[in-house]
Design an enzyme around this catalytic site. Structure first.
Site, short mmCIF file in Angstrom:
data_model
loop_
_atom_site.label_atom_id
_atom_site.label_comp_id
_atom_site.label_asym_id
_atom_site.label_seq_id
_atom_site.Cartn_x
_atom_site.Cartn_y
_atom_site.Cartn_z
N CYS A 1 0.72 -1.08 0.06
CA CYS A 1 -0.05 0.19 -0.04
C CYS A 1 0.68 1.24 -0.02
O CYS A 1 1.87 1.47 0.60
CB CYS A 1 -0.89 0.12 1.25
SG CYS A 1 -1.81 -1.28 1.52
N ARG B 1 5.27 -0.30 -6.17
CA ARG B 1 5.24 -0.95 -5.13
C ARG B 1 4.09 -2.17 -5.23
O ARG B 1 4.25 -3.14 -4.28
CB ARG B 1 4.87 -0.18 -3.86
CG ARG B 1 5.94 0.88 -3.52
CD ARG B 1 5.33 1.89 -2.64
NE ARG B 1 4.70 1.38 -1.45
CZ ARG B 1 5.53 1.18 -0.15
NH1 ARG B 1 6.54 1.16 -0.42
NH2 ARG B 1 4.76 0.54 0.59
N TRP C 1 -3.07 -2.78 -1.50
CA TRP C 1 -2.73 -4.18 -1.80
C TRP C 1 -3.36 -5.08 -0.92
O TRP C 1 -3.17 -4.80 0.44
CB TRP C 1 -1.28 -4.30 -1.80
CG TRP C 1 -0.66 -5.44 -2.16
CD1 TRP C 1 -0.20 -5.90 -3.46
CD2 TRP C 1 -0.21 -6.75 -1.41
NE1 TRP C 1 0.33 -7.06 -3.70
CE2 TRP C 1 0.56 -7.47 -2.28
CE3 TRP C 1 -0.07 -6.98 -0.02
CZ2 TRP C 1 0.81 -8.76 -1.69
CZ3 TRP C 1 0.35 -8.15 0.32
CH2 TRP C 1 0.70 -9.10 -0.48
N ASN D 1 -1.78 2.16 5.95
CA ASN D 1 -1.17 1.17 5.38
C ASN D 1 -0.77 0.18 6.62
O ASN D 1 -0.57 0.84 7.64
CB ASN D 1 0.49 1.59 5.01
CG ASN D 1 0.29 2.25 3.56
OD1 ASN D 1 -0.82 2.38 3.17
ND2 ASN D 1 1.39 2.69 3.25
N GLY D 2 -0.78 -1.21 6.49
CA GLY D 2 -0.48 -2.02 7.57
C GLY D 2 -1.37 -3.03 7.94
O GLY D 2 -2.43 -3.05 7.21
N GLU E 1 18.39 -17.51 -6.65
CA GLU E 1 18.04 -15.91 -7.06
C GLU E 1 17.44 -16.04 -8.59
O GLU E 1 16.23 -15.43 -9.00
CB GLU E 1 19.08 -15.03 -7.01
CG GLU E 1 18.95 -13.69 -7.31
CD GLU E 1 17.57 -12.99 -6.89
OE1 GLU E 1 16.96 -13.53 -6.03
OE2 GLU E 1 17.52 -12.01 -7.58
N LYS F 1 13.90 -15.13 -9.82
CA LYS F 1 13.66 -14.05 -11.00
C LYS F 1 12.52 -14.55 -12.00
O LYS F 1 11.75 -13.99 -12.19
CB LYS F 1 14.99 -13.48 -11.59
CG LYS F 1 15.61 -12.69 -10.89
CD LYS F 1 15.15 -11.36 -10.69
CE LYS F 1 14.49 -11.35 -9.31
NZ LYS F 1 15.07 -10.74 -8.11
N GLU G 1 8.91 -15.28 -10.55
CA GLU G 1 8.06 -14.10 -10.04
C GLU G 1 7.59 -13.23 -11.24
O GLU G 1 6.59 -12.35 -10.95
CB GLU G 1 8.68 -13.32 -8.90
CG GLU G 1 10.05 -12.42 -9.48
CD GLU G 1 10.69 -11.64 -8.36
OE1 GLU G 1 9.81 -11.36 -7.52
OE2 GLU G 1 11.98 -11.38 -8.35
N HIS H 1 18.59 -36.92 -4.62
CA HIS H 1 17.95 -37.43 -3.27
C HIS H 1 16.43 -37.18 -3.23
O HIS H 1 15.77 -36.94 -2.42
CB HIS H 1 18.47 -36.56 -2.05
CG HIS H 1 20.06 -37.07 -1.92
ND1 HIS H 1 20.43 -38.14 -1.48
CD2 HIS H 1 21.05 -36.19 -1.96
CE1 HIS H 1 21.68 -38.10 -1.34
NE2 HIS H 1 22.29 -37.08 -1.93
N LYS I 1 6.53 -4.19 -3.95
CA LYS I 1 7.81 -3.84 -3.78
C LYS I 1 8.30 -3.95 -2.47
O LYS I 1 9.43 -4.54 -2.17
CB LYS I 1 7.95 -2.40 -4.42
CG LYS I 1 9.57 -2.20 -4.44
CD LYS I 1 10.24 -2.98 -5.42
CE LYS I 1 11.86 -2.62 -5.56
NZ LYS I 1 12.75 -3.79 -6.09
C1 F6R Z 1 12.28 -10.42 -5.48
C2 F6R Z 1 12.16 -9.39 -4.22
C3 F6R Z 1 11.71 -9.66 -2.97
C4 F6R Z 1 12.60 -8.71 -2.08
C5 F6R Z 1 12.19 -9.13 -0.59
C6 F6R Z 1 12.82 -8.35 0.56
O1 F6R Z 1 12.75 -9.82 -6.60
O2 F6R Z 1 12.43 -8.35 -4.68
O3 F6R Z 1 12.10 -10.89 -2.80
O4 F6R Z 1 14.05 -8.98 -1.90
O5 F6R Z 1 10.62 -8.76 -0.57
O6 F6R Z 1 12.74 -6.95 0.43
P1 F6R Z 1 13.61 -6.09 1.03
O7 F6R Z 1 15.05 -6.14 0.23
O8 F6R Z 1 13.41 -4.59 0.73
O9 F6R Z 1 13.60 -5.95 2.49
#
Ligand code: F6R
Length: 611
Positions: free
Chosen positions: A2, A27, A74, A100-101, A484, A488, A491, A507, A606
């Protein structure tokens, strides 16, 4: 997650708020809304979907005024819908709030409001209770500030709340607990927001609102109050980013732009930590040599991509500094009573510096006596402020939901910390220390060159984009990079992908490999290269299509993999900085070919400021 924007001044509040909300779109959100205060009334419009829908909806309405609040939601409590979107109002429409929250005791509060005050709820959200609570106390107190205080005293949970009252068009009152909130200082106008990018076009001077503070924003005055309702003097925080850094610069997507910004981010992160003799300096970080000798354990704790940076960081710190490291997921760490004491160094990694689970893990470690060092991108963020020391990544604003440049700059911090600790403790010989620093310094140029050959990865993506499943395998630091790469891909392209340590395949997971399965095998570690070749052969024998990622000199991989992407030659320890780039690009091009909304993947946000 949010977003909040509030404005008060002489300008058109609707336009300014919509503009701010658009800058928070990255975000992630599923609905949006605006409340404008004018002529003793509050007009609210909100709608599910993109901000463009909201804009269209209000363009022809009498929706102008100089005071207002806006929100991107959100969904957490209640599905995305017009009714659940913010702002929420009390029964007679005299109060509007955005939030927010999460209000943890909202069910209790709903019952109280229903029973004692006959409130009828219009949404399924936890947030609506805030509007009604403020409304109830406003009737009693006749002051928005007082009513907010009273309401907050009944609320449990995490919140940044902004409230307006129809009868007090000269102010917005906001309050914060565990969810970010800033106040922007304009000329003859002032702002509120959840995040700096919302305000960058209008102001560079802001106040960072602390936990449990209330802020009253008027056209020519911003007053901050602490928990005890005393006025607080706050230093002005000068934002150094400019609005252009948050624009796409000719790229189709922020993610693509940010992948290409990695050489610069790595360079900047290194430049700020290397002195004129090429040695690492941790200016501003108070860890002394004695402190380092006192540390017997390091926790690296984070979420998502930042956690993946921690997986690579573990290898670097254990290898260079000889200190045992445990990398943990923040949402696990916070609830498992971890073994932490005053000889523990707790390193939390976070791009946003606002991730709720990471923040909670930090507080848990602090409570148990650990020293807190955070690796953070957003200057002045909550995690940065609650840490003993901060090691900033210099990635610049990261807008795409999928993290790229934050990850590589986090890796640089991991390496610099590891090298610094090892050298300072005397466990890492100077020659080795300088050799790795030199390798790091060469990385931006190597990565830049690699990124110039993106065409070959696009061709590969065209061949693969219809796959519905992918596996990523690696050993040592490559294992962390596999996680990672897999994240990527899944997502942003929604391909069902997962990563596993290559040695673990047999395994269980190898049961899933069949004719045509896509396997991305990271084989950048000289020491583990032959082992990886064996793993590649295992999956090949079961019909997999294998993409190998290897250093330029390791041609033997061509005999086994179906397609090889070579990364520039570098030391084994730092290959993750280069090896992740082809995975990011592959994910990007596959997602683009599949027509996905790359910068705003479905269901994602985000900055994850809820549990
Ligand atoms: C994936 C991504 C998320 C963030 C995670 C932590 O591409 O961006 O997995 O890495 O939500 O976010 P931060 O780094 O802001 O604590």
């Amino acid at each position: 997650m949010c977003g909040i924007v509030g404005y008060i001044g002489d300008g058109n509040a609707r336009k300014i708020i919509l503009d701010g909300l658009k800058r928070l779109e990255y975000r992630g959100y599923d609905s949006s809304g605006v409340a404008i205060v004018k002529n003793g009334r509050i007009v609210v419009e909100k709608t599910v979907g993109r901000i463009a829908n909201l804009e269209e909806k209000i363009i022809s309405l009498p929706f102008d005024g100089n005071v207002g609040i806006g929100h991107t939601r959100w969904a957490t409590h209640g599905a995305p819908s017009d009714a659940n979107a913010h702002p929420h109002m009390n029964g007679d429409g005299s109060i509007a709030v955005v939030h927010n929250g999460i209000i943890e005791n909202y069910v209790e509060l709903q019952e109280w409001l229903r029973e004692k005050h006959g409130v009828v709820f219009k949404s399924e959200t936890d947030s609506e209770v805030i509007a009604h609570l403020i409304g109830v106390f406003y009737k009693d107190k006749g002051s928005l500030l007082e009513a907010v205080y009273q309401a907050v005293s009944m609320m449990r949970g995490a919140y940044a709340v902004c409230a307006v009252a129809a009868a007090e068009p000269d102010k917005i009152v906001a309050v914060r607990k565990d969810t970010p909130l800033i106040a922007g200082i304009g000329e003859d106008c002032n702002f509120l927001a959840s995040d700096i990018p919302a305000l960058l076009k209008y102001v560079k001077k802001i106040y960072l609102i602390e936990n449990n503070e209330t802020v009253m924003v008027e056209k020519n005055r911003i007053t901050i109050f602490d928990e005890g309702r005393k006025r607080v003097r706050r230093d002005v925080f000068n934002v150094t980013w400019n609005a252009d850094a948050a624009e796409k610069d000719g790229y189709d997507h922020f993610m693509h732009k940010e992948i290409h910004e990695q050489p610069k981010g790595i360079f900047e992160t290194l430049r700020r930590r290397l002195d004129e003799n090429g040695l690492i300096c941790l200016d501003g970080i108070s860890l002394t040599k004695e402190d380092l000798f006192g540390i017997n354990k390091i926790y690296l704790v984070a979420c998502g991509t930042a956690y993946h940076a921690g997986l690579v960081g573990k290898y670097a710190i254990e290898k260079f500094a000889g200190i045992p490291v445990e990398t943990d997921i923040a949402s696990e760490f916070r609830y498992r009573d971890p073994f932490v004491d005053d000889r523990t160094l707790f390193i939390c990694v976070s791009q946003s510096g606002e991730t709720l689970d990471t923040m909670a893990a930090l507080r848990e470690a602090k409570r148990k006596g650990a020293r807190i060092l955070s690796v953070v991108n957003v200057v002045g963020s909550s995690i940065a402020r609650e840490s003993d020391d901060v090691f900033y990544t210099w990635a610049g604003p990261e807008i795409a939901v999928a993290s790229t440049k934050a990850y590589t700059t986090q890796l640089v911090c991991m390496y610099l910390l590891a090298l610094y600790m090892g050298y300072t403790k005397g466990v890492l010989p100077e020659g080795e220390y300088r050799r790795i620093i030199e390798e790091l310094r060469e990385t931006p140029e190597k990565l830049e060159k690699f990124l110039e050959n993106e065409g070959s990865i696009l061709k590969l993506a065209k061949k693969l984009y219809k796959k519905e499943q992918a596996f990523f395998i690696g050993r040592g630091p490559d294992c962390g990079v596999s996680y990672e790469g897999s994240l990527k891909l899944k997502e942003i392209s929604y391909i069902n992908s997962f990563a596993i340590a290559a040695g673990e395949l047999k395994h269980g997971t190898i049961a899933l490999i069949e004719e045509g399965s896509l396997v991305v095998a990271l084989a950048t570690q000289d020491r583990l290269f032959k082992k990886m070749l064996s793993n590649i052969q295992e999956v090949k024998a079961r019909g997999a299509y294998v993409i190998g990622i290897a250093k330029e000199s390791n041609h033997e991989i061509e005999q086994h993999a179906d397609y090889v992407i070579y990364i520039p030659e570098t030391a084994d320890e730092v290959t993750p900085l280069l090896a992740v780039a082809p995975l990011q690009l592959l994910a990007y091009h596959i997602a683009k070919l599949r027509g996905c909304d790359i910068d705003k993947p479905k269901n994602l946000a985000k900055s994850v400021t809820v549990e």
